[in-house]
Design a protein around this motif. Structure first.
Motif: not given
Length: 243
Positions: A18, A20, A56-57, A59-60, A63-64
């Motif tokens: 993945t 992310r 997208g990934p 920013r994910e 965020g974590v």
């Protein structure tokens, strides 16, 4: 090291997992190792290009890391690698001591063979990472070892508070190791902790927690104060509350 135009990527490559999760692992490793230094500004455009992913990934993942406390988002300034102040080091020390004593109070009478087996297993993982000289892995395994009592306590709010400290604890341990000029904790550093955690004397466990937290704290605090005196406060730090 700022992740901005003209910077150098510390050897990041992505495998087939993945996106992310891969970005998380790469950035977390770079922050803990110091390749991304405290206060460094994070550029989404630069990182997306280097990782070869959409935002997208990315920013994910960011965020974590913000939730973990390894990154901070500062209004009108952007996202930066988190930094610890000497005041925060004091606060982590005092709060963590009380939290861990409370966690053991919650679980003390419910410890069983499964508890002993899992705590011992995590300690063995820590020893293996220390033996390999892998500082980043030793920080993760030390965190996992101390996390177990919170996971076993059956107190969801306590676990939530602990999880909120995880990022700052990783930064603290990284600074602690640098202050002492070594990679990872001492191999014998958790033997008394493990012995007391599996024993029958809660007073001894409480005393060991207090002593365990104190070991090397003064030297780490001196290291942080000296660094701030020479380099000044860094950007990746929330504003100190007004007195």
């Amino acid at each position: 090291m700022d992740v901005v135009e003209g910077g150098s990527a510390p050897g990041w490559t992505l495998k087939r997992r993945t996106y992310r999760d891969q970005i998380l692992e790469a950035l977390r490793s770079s922050i803990i190792s110091g390749a991304l230094q405290p206060g460094a500004r994070i550029s989404e455009a630069e990182l997306a290009g280097r990782f070869g992913v959409s935002r997208g990934p990315l920013r994910e993942a960011l965020g974590v890391l913000i939730q973990e406390g390894l990154l901070v988002s500062i209004p009108f300034t952007g996202t930066h690698v988190a930094d610890l102040s000497p005041t925060e080091v004091d606060e982590i020390f005092s709060l963590r001591t009380q939290l861990e004593i409370f966690a053991f109070q919650q679980v003390w009478d419910r410890r069983d063979a499964a508890f002993a087996q899992e705590l011992t297993r995590r300690h063995e993982q820590l020893l293996a990472s220390i033996d390999s000289g892998d500082d980043e892995a030793s920080i993760q395994h030390e965190l996992a070892l101390h996390s177990f009592v919170y996971e076993a306590a059956g107190h969801s709010l306590l676990l939530s508070v602990w999880n909120g400290l995880r990022g700052k604890l990783q930064l603290y341990w990284a600074a602690h190791h640098r202050a002492h000029g070594r990679r990872g904790p001492k191999p014998e550093g958790h033997l008394d902790y493990l012995r007391c955690a599996l024993g029958d004397d809660f007073a001894a466990m409480e005393a060991e927690i207090r002593e365990h937290m104190l070991r090397g704290f003064g030297r780490t605090q001196d290291f942080m104060r000296a660094r701030e005196a020479t380099q000044g406060p860094r950007t990746g730090r929330p504003a100190e509350p007004e007195q």
